[in-house]
Write a protein that holds these residues in place. Structure first.
Motif, short mmCIF file in Angstrom:
data_model
loop_
_atom_site.label_atom_id
_atom_site.label_comp_id
_atom_site.label_asym_id
_atom_site.label_seq_id
_atom_site.Cartn_x
_atom_site.Cartn_y
_atom_site.Cartn_z
N GLY A 49 16.01 3.38 -20.76
CA GLY A 49 15.87 2.87 -19.41
C GLY A 49 16.09 3.91 -18.33
O GLY A 49 15.40 3.93 -17.32
N LYS A 50 17.05 4.80 -18.56
CA LYS A 50 17.36 5.82 -17.55
C LYS A 50 16.14 6.71 -17.29
O LYS A 50 15.75 6.92 -16.15
N LEU A 51 15.54 7.19 -18.38
CA LEU A 51 14.35 8.03 -18.25
C LEU A 51 13.18 7.24 -17.66
O LEU A 51 12.45 7.73 -16.80
N ALA A 52 13.04 5.98 -18.11
CA ALA A 52 11.96 5.14 -17.60
C ALA A 52 12.05 5.01 -16.08
O ALA A 52 11.04 5.14 -15.37
N LEU A 53 13.25 4.78 -15.56
CA LEU A 53 13.41 4.58 -14.12
C LEU A 53 13.21 5.88 -13.35
O LEU A 53 12.69 5.86 -12.23
N GLU A 54 13.56 7.02 -13.97
CA GLU A 54 13.27 8.30 -13.33
C GLU A 54 11.76 8.48 -13.17
O GLU A 54 11.27 8.93 -12.13
N ILE A 55 11.01 8.13 -14.22
CA ILE A 55 9.54 8.24 -14.17
C ILE A 55 8.97 7.26 -13.15
O ILE A 55 8.06 7.61 -12.40
N VAL A 56 9.51 6.05 -13.11
CA VAL A 56 9.05 5.05 -12.13
C VAL A 56 9.22 5.60 -10.71
O VAL A 56 8.32 5.50 -9.88
N ARG A 57 10.37 6.21 -10.46
CA ARG A 57 10.63 6.74 -9.12
C ARG A 57 9.77 7.96 -8.80
O ARG A 57 9.28 8.11 -7.69
N SER A 58 9.57 8.85 -9.78
CA SER A 58 8.86 10.10 -9.49
C SER A 58 7.34 9.97 -9.59
O SER A 58 6.61 10.60 -8.84
N GLU A 59 6.85 9.11 -10.50
CA GLU A 59 5.41 9.04 -10.74
C GLU A 59 4.76 7.75 -10.24
O GLU A 59 3.55 7.67 -10.15
N SER A 60 5.57 6.74 -9.98
CA SER A 60 5.07 5.44 -9.53
C SER A 60 3.88 4.94 -10.36
O SER A 60 2.76 4.83 -9.87
N PRO A 61 4.12 4.64 -11.64
CA PRO A 61 3.02 4.18 -12.50
C PRO A 61 2.44 2.86 -12.02
O PRO A 61 3.12 2.08 -11.35
N ASP A 62 1.17 2.64 -12.36
CA ASP A 62 0.51 1.38 -11.98
C ASP A 62 0.94 0.25 -12.90
O ASP A 62 0.98 -0.91 -12.50
N LEU A 63 1.23 0.60 -14.16
CA LEU A 63 1.59 -0.42 -15.14
C LEU A 63 2.62 0.14 -16.10
O LEU A 63 2.57 1.32 -16.46
N VAL A 64 3.57 -0.70 -16.49
CA VAL A 64 4.59 -0.31 -17.47
C VAL A 64 4.51 -1.24 -18.67
O VAL A 64 4.50 -2.46 -18.51
N LEU A 65 4.40 -0.65 -19.86
CA LEU A 65 4.53 -1.40 -21.11
C LEU A 65 5.98 -1.26 -21.51
O LEU A 65 6.44 -0.16 -21.81
N LEU A 111 -7.17 -4.44 -24.23
CA LEU A 111 -7.90 -5.37 -23.36
C LEU A 111 -7.04 -5.83 -22.19
O LEU A 111 -7.49 -5.84 -21.04
N ALA A 112 -5.81 -6.19 -22.48
CA ALA A 112 -4.90 -6.69 -21.44
C ALA A 112 -4.63 -5.60 -20.41
O ALA A 112 -4.66 -5.85 -19.20
N VAL A 113 -4.36 -4.39 -20.87
CA VAL A 113 -4.08 -3.29 -19.96
C VAL A 113 -5.31 -2.97 -19.12
O VAL A 113 -5.23 -2.80 -17.90
N ASN A 114 -6.47 -2.91 -19.76
CA ASN A 114 -7.70 -2.63 -19.01
C ASN A 114 -7.98 -3.70 -17.97
O ASN A 114 -8.43 -3.39 -16.86
N MET A 115 -7.71 -4.95 -18.32
CA MET A 115 -7.91 -6.04 -17.35
C MET A 115 -7.01 -5.84 -16.15
O MET A 115 -7.44 -6.01 -15.01
N GLN A 116 -5.75 -5.46 -16.39
CA GLN A 116 -4.81 -5.28 -15.29
C GLN A 116 -5.15 -4.06 -14.43
O GLN A 116 -5.04 -4.09 -13.22
N LEU A 117 -5.56 -2.97 -15.09
CA LEU A 117 -5.75 -1.72 -14.36
C LEU A 117 -7.17 -1.50 -13.86
O LEU A 117 -7.38 -0.76 -12.91
N LYS A 118 -8.14 -2.12 -14.52
CA LYS A 118 -9.53 -1.92 -14.10
C LYS A 118 -10.09 -3.17 -13.45
O LYS A 118 -11.28 -3.31 -13.29
N GLY A 119 -9.21 -4.10 -13.15
CA GLY A 119 -9.62 -5.30 -12.44
C GLY A 119 -10.59 -6.17 -13.22
O GLY A 119 -11.55 -6.70 -12.69
N GLY A 120 -10.33 -6.26 -14.52
CA GLY A 120 -11.13 -7.17 -15.34
C GLY A 120 -12.41 -6.56 -15.89
O GLY A 120 -13.17 -7.23 -16.55
N ALA A 121 -12.65 -5.30 -15.62
CA ALA A 121 -13.86 -4.64 -16.15
C ALA A 121 -13.70 -4.40 -17.63
O ALA A 121 -12.79 -3.71 -18.07
N MET A 122 -14.55 -5.01 -18.40
CA MET A 122 -14.50 -4.85 -19.85
C MET A 122 -15.49 -3.79 -20.27
O MET A 122 -16.69 -3.92 -20.01
N ILE A 123 -15.00 -2.77 -20.92
CA ILE A 123 -15.88 -1.67 -21.34
C ILE A 123 -15.94 -1.64 -22.85
O ILE A 123 -14.92 -1.72 -23.51
#
Length: 124
Positions: A35-51, A112-124
């Motif tokens: 968790g500590k490392l995860a939160l450092e990355i969240v603060r520094s990189e601001s990811p769009d999605l976290v698994l 599929l779930a991640v692509n839906m969240q990050l690509k706005g439902g575009a299925m490739i």
């Protein structure tokens, strides 16, 4: 614009698998074993999605989820769990998690779930 994905799991094999899958999908991927490392990355990189794994030594998934949402409410979170922790899943949903996958999960469903969240439902 490159989408950024953070994988948080204490199991190295799962992190490597997910990194490979989502790097090949064109995402910028980060990984954290706690968790500590995860939160450092969240603060520094601001990811769009976290698994986010539910069971992580030191700081559990719900605690990490609360911190992620405190840093940035817009970061999307998908929970991963190895157990049938329905009460925790319910709480995670109330805290803002979009969905959850039970391990062992189907990697294609996860992609599929991640692509839906990050690509706005575009299925490739």
């Amino acid at each position: 614009m490159d989408k950024k994905l953070l994988i948080v799991d204490d199991q190295n094999g799962i992190r490597i698998l997910l990194m490979e899958v989502f790097s090949s999908e064109g995402y910028t991927t980060y990984q954290a074993a706690n968790g500590k490392l995860a939160l450092e990355i969240v603060r520094s990189e601001s990811p769009d999605l976290v698994l986010l794994d539910m069971k992580i030594p030191g700081m559990d998934g719900l605690e990490i989820l609360k911190h992620i949402k405190a840093v940035n409410q817009d970061i999307k979170v998908i929970m991963m769990t190895a157990y049938g922790e329905l009460d925790m899943i319910k709480e995670a949903t109330e805290l803002g998690a979009l969905m959850h996958f039970t391990k062992p999960f189907d990697i294609d469903e996860m992609r599929l779930a991640v692509n839906m969240q990050l690509k706005g439902g575009a299925m490739i």
